[in-house]
Design a protein around this motif. Structure first.
Motif, PDB file in Angstrom:
ATOM      1  N   ALA A 234      53.571  72.251  29.315  1.00  0.00           N
ATOM      2  CA  ALA A 234      55.019  72.018  29.296  1.00  0.00           C
ATOM      3  C   ALA A 234      55.463  71.599  30.690  1.00  0.00           C
ATOM      4  CB  ALA A 234      55.759  73.270  28.865  1.00  0.00           C
ATOM      5  N   THR A 235      56.215  70.509  30.768  1.00  0.00           N
ATOM      6  CA  THR A 235      56.724  70.005  32.039  1.00  0.00           C
ATOM      7  C   THR A 235      58.241  70.158  32.064  1.00  0.00           C
ATOM      8  OG1 THR A 235      54.949  68.363  32.088  1.00  0.00           O
ATOM      9  CG2 THR A 235      56.809  68.003  33.569  1.00  0.00           C
ATOM     10  N   LEU A 236      58.725  70.872  33.057  1.00  0.00           N
ATOM     11  CA  LEU A 236      60.160  71.041  33.233  1.00  0.00           C
ATOM     12  C   LEU A 236      60.746  69.713  33.699  1.00  0.00           C
ATOM     13  CD1 LEU A 236      62.596  73.018  33.436  1.00  0.00           C
ATOM     14  CD2 LEU A 236      61.961  73.300  35.819  1.00  0.00           C
ATOM     15  N   ARG A 237      61.745  69.229  32.990  1.00  0.00           N
ATOM     16  CA  ARG A 237      62.353  67.947  33.351  1.00  0.00           C
ATOM     17  C   ARG A 237      63.649  68.139  34.138  1.00  0.00           C
ATOM     18  NH1 ARG A 237      60.910  63.239  30.474  1.00  0.00           N
ATOM     19  NH2 ARG A 237      63.087  62.623  30.547  1.00  0.00           N
ATOM     20  N   ARG A 238      64.585  68.895  33.567  1.00  0.00           N
ATOM     21  CA  ARG A 238      65.890  69.082  34.215  1.00  0.00           C
ATOM     22  C   ARG A 238      66.464  70.435  33.886  1.00  0.00           C
ATOM     23  NH1 ARG A 238      70.364  64.785  33.320  1.00  0.00           N
ATOM     24  NH2 ARG A 238      71.105  65.751  35.187  1.00  0.00           N
TER      25      ARG A 238
ATOM     26  N   SER B  59      65.689  71.018  29.998  1.00  0.00           N
ATOM     27  CA  SER B  59      64.942  70.088  29.150  1.00  0.00           C
ATOM     28  C   SER B  59      63.476  70.151  29.569  1.00  0.00           C
ATOM     29  CB  SER B  59      65.491  68.665  29.237  1.00  0.00           C
ATOM     30  OG  SER B  59      65.302  68.113  30.504  1.00  0.00           O
ATOM     31  N   ILE B  60      62.619  70.102  28.568  1.00  0.00           N
ATOM     32  CA  ILE B  60      61.182  70.286  28.754  1.00  0.00           C
ATOM     33  C   ILE B  60      60.450  69.232  27.934  1.00  0.00           C
ATOM     34  CG2 ILE B  60      59.261  71.892  28.351  1.00  0.00           C
ATOM     35  CD1 ILE B  60      61.461  74.115  28.309  1.00  0.00           C
ATOM     36  N   GLU B  61      59.374  68.697  28.502  1.00  0.00           N
ATOM     37  CA  GLU B  61      58.492  67.813  27.756  1.00  0.00           C
ATOM     38  C   GLU B  61      57.210  68.581  27.473  1.00  0.00           C
ATOM     39  OE1 GLU B  61      56.288  63.496  28.110  1.00  0.00           O
ATOM     40  OE2 GLU B  61      57.774  64.070  29.587  1.00  0.00           O
TER      41      GLU B  61
END
Length: 71
Positions: A56-60, A48-50
């Motif tokens: 882009a920030t890697l979330r999980r 999952s990415i925001e």
């Protein structure tokens, strides 16, 4: 798994992103800028990415089921 994650993240830079990665936005969450991309070809794991602008920030990185429950 590390190699598969690397490959999936590298595919985010390809234009267009390969359809086999199933890159799509998540609906039904307060933050409409959440996206997922498949890590494995059997679709057992996702990232999952925001995305905010060009950042882009890697979330999980987790199983498909875990990402669907809590991206």
């Amino acid at each position: 798994m590390k190699k598969e994650v690397k490959d999936a993240l590298r595919d985010l830079l390809v234009d267009p992103i390969p359809a086999s990665r199933r890159f799509h936005s998540l609906k039904g969450y307060r933050n409409p800028k959440l996206f997922t991309i498949d890590v494995t070809m059997n679709k057992s794991h996702k990232i999952s990415i925001e995305i905010e602008g060009t950042c882009a920030t890697l979330r999980r990185i987790a199983t498909h089921k875990e990402i669907d429950r809590a991206p």
